[in-house]
Scaffold this active site. Structure first.
Site, short mmCIF file in Angstrom:
data_model
loop_
_atom_site.label_atom_id
_atom_site.label_comp_id
_atom_site.label_asym_id
_atom_site.label_seq_id
_atom_site.Cartn_x
_atom_site.Cartn_y
_atom_site.Cartn_z
N ARG A 1 27.07 47.69 31.97
CA ARG A 1 28.18 46.91 32.50
C ARG A 1 28.64 45.84 31.50
O ARG A 1 29.78 45.38 31.59
CB ARG A 1 27.79 46.25 33.83
CG ARG A 1 27.85 47.23 34.98
CD ARG A 1 27.45 46.57 36.27
NE ARG A 1 27.92 47.35 37.41
CZ ARG A 1 27.61 47.08 38.66
NH1 ARG A 1 26.83 46.06 38.94
NH2 ARG A 1 28.10 47.82 39.64
N LYS B 1 19.41 55.21 51.49
CA LYS B 1 19.86 54.99 52.86
C LYS B 1 21.16 55.70 53.19
O LYS B 1 22.16 55.53 52.51
CB LYS B 1 20.02 53.49 53.11
CG LYS B 1 18.68 52.78 53.18
CD LYS B 1 18.83 51.29 53.06
CE LYS B 1 19.14 50.66 54.40
NZ LYS B 1 19.42 49.21 54.23
N GLY C 1 24.61 52.42 40.06
CA GLY C 1 23.63 51.97 39.08
C GLY C 1 22.46 52.94 38.89
O GLY C 1 22.01 53.15 37.77
N GLY D 1 29.35 50.89 45.03
CA GLY D 1 30.10 50.76 46.27
C GLY D 1 31.60 50.87 46.05
O GLY D 1 32.31 51.50 46.83
C1 3PG Z 1 27.50 46.12 42.55
O1 3PG Z 1 26.48 46.04 41.87
O2 3PG Z 1 27.65 47.03 43.37
C2 3PG Z 1 28.60 45.14 42.33
O3 3PG Z 1 28.31 44.30 41.26
C3 3PG Z 1 28.88 44.38 43.59
O4 3PG Z 1 27.73 43.67 43.98
P1 3PG Z 1 27.49 43.39 45.52
O5 3PG Z 1 27.20 44.72 46.15
O6 3PG Z 1 26.33 42.44 45.57
O7 3PG Z 1 28.75 42.78 46.07
MG MG Z 2 26.04 47.21 45.42
#
Ligand code: 3PG
Ligand code: MG
Length: 398
Positions: free
Chosen positions: A40, A201, A354, A377
């Site tokens: 990232r 999940k 990730g 997400g």
């Molecule tokens: C992620 O890692 O999915 C993004 O950086 C967003 O982070 P968050 O899910 O804590 O909002």
């Molecule tokens: Mg996340």
């Protein structure tokens, strides 16, 4: 997707001598204060270089983890600043606060071509609340705003939405690339379109599954989330992770998919063990008949073979989530097998999240897929056809 056109850096005009606030997603995995994956960070370097080339001074900002509006020492951005300085080959001045008079004074004194990194945005309660006063104080720091944080575009936070409403704003190069790649999955994807979903999940992925059945031809489901499907259908899954409160929803999703003619493939066999440890005694068993004391920790070889066959026929692939606990070598074969199948296919392939990224890196296959999304997400929500607040705010009215 909102109508209109995405504003990009050239829309901001001449940036020479101007201060630009750049929202990055530097939410990187850390272990004992060390960054274990810098994807990232490196992914946003082209935007930084482009803006510096235009003569701008940069005030970078990001969240890290979920400190929930408080200063949490282990989530300070110092390791990020160091890694970014290495990647850029230039100094990055890390500030210890997010906003306020000291920060304002520091950014005003910047010599041309400077790069400053603010402290973790989520140390401020106003960030997640998208508090107007917080967005005002962020906006005070710059004359223009560039959003390169695709991974956070599904969050309507102060640094994502609030500040974009207050300054001339545009998408950075990474944001642009992400939207282009993911748009080609939403519009006119080459068939068959195969989605591979994994991870722990099912509750995190149910919305995506419900939306994807309208877009894809096949849905391959692995990872622990598969056990909720298997258990909901009456299978015996031993000590595997299940979410019983989701049984009805997964049954509905599976029926809905069938009605639409979407192939939903669950694991046939799994690698099971009493616990997820390196030296646990392993057994390959039927996925819907796991012995009482065992938990499924990876998909088995027959499943990999069947998934690979579907993947080989694909015209388009979207993959999010590992097939098992691939961080532990004994349970990595399933994820490795799927990763190789995706890498080897001629399909247009997009991988998000990730863990899937970490898997591709582990198996040295990162450059064998067409697009690796920095969003987990966010990429799922984009594929669901949901409007991402961080993207909508960068669109020119049609
Ligand atoms: C992620 O890692 O999915 C993004 O950086 C967003 O982070 P968050 O899910 O804590 O909002
Ligand atoms: Mg996340």
């Amino acid at each position: 997707m909102s109508p209109g056109r995405l504003r990009t850096i050239p829309d901001l005009g001449d940036l020479a001598g101007r201060r630009v606030l750049v929202r990055c997603d530097f939410n990187v995995p850390l272990e004992d204060g060390r960054i274990t994956d810098d994807f990232r960070i490196t992914a946003t370097v082209p935007t930084i270089v482009e803006l510096l080339g235009g003569g701008a001074n940069l005030v970078l900002c990001s969240h890290l983890g979920r400190p929930k509006g408080q200063v949490v020492e282990r989530y300070r951005l110092d390791p990020v600043a160091n890694r970014l300085a290495d990647a850029l080959g230039r100094e990055v001045t890390k500030l210890d606060r997010v906003v306020g008079p000291e920060v304002e004074a520091a950014v005003r004194q910047l010599p041309p071509g400077s790069v400053v990194l603010l402290e973790n945005l989520r140390f401020e309660p106003g960030e997640e609340a998208n508090d107007p006063a917080f967005a005002d104080s962020l906006a005070l720091l710059a004359q223009a705003y560039v959003d390169d944080a695709f991974g956070a575009a599904h969050r309507a936070h102060g640094s994502v939405v609030g500040v974009a409403e207050r300054l001339p704003s545009a998408a950075g190069l990474l944001m642009q690339k992400e939207i282009e790649a993911l748009s080609s999955l939403v519009e006119g994807a080459r068939r068959p379109f195969v989605a591979i979903l994994g991870g722990a999940k099912v509750s995190d992925k149910l919305d995506a599954i419900k939306a994807l059945v309208d877009r894809v031809d096949a849905l391959l489901i692995g990872g622990a989330m598969a056990f909720t499907f298997l258990a909901a259908a009456g299978g015996t899954v031993g000590r595997s992770l299940v979410e019983p409160d989701r049984f009805d929803e997964v049954r509905e999703a599976a029926t809905g998919a069938q009605e639409k003619g979407v192939l939903v493939q669950l694991p046939e066999d799994v690698v099971a063990a009493p616990e997820p440890t390196l030296d646990a005694r392993r057994e390959t068993v039927r996925a819907d008949a796991i012995p009482a004391g065992l938990m499924g920790l990876d998909v088995g070889p027959r499943t990999v073979e069947e998934f690979a066959q579907v993947i080989a026929e694909a015209g388009t692939i979207f993959w999010n989530g590992p097939m098992g606990m691939f961080e532990l070598e004994p349970f990595s074969a399933g994820t490795r097998g799927v990763a190789y199948a995706v890498a080897g296919s001629n399909a247009f392939s997009v991988v998000g999240g990730g863990d899937s990224l970490a898997a591709l890196r582990k198996f040295d296959l990162l450059d064998r897929v067409d697009h690796v999304s920095t969003g987990g997400g966010a990429s799922l929500e984009f594929l669901e056809g949901r409007e991402l607040p961080g993207v909508a705010v960068l669109m020119e009215e049609a």
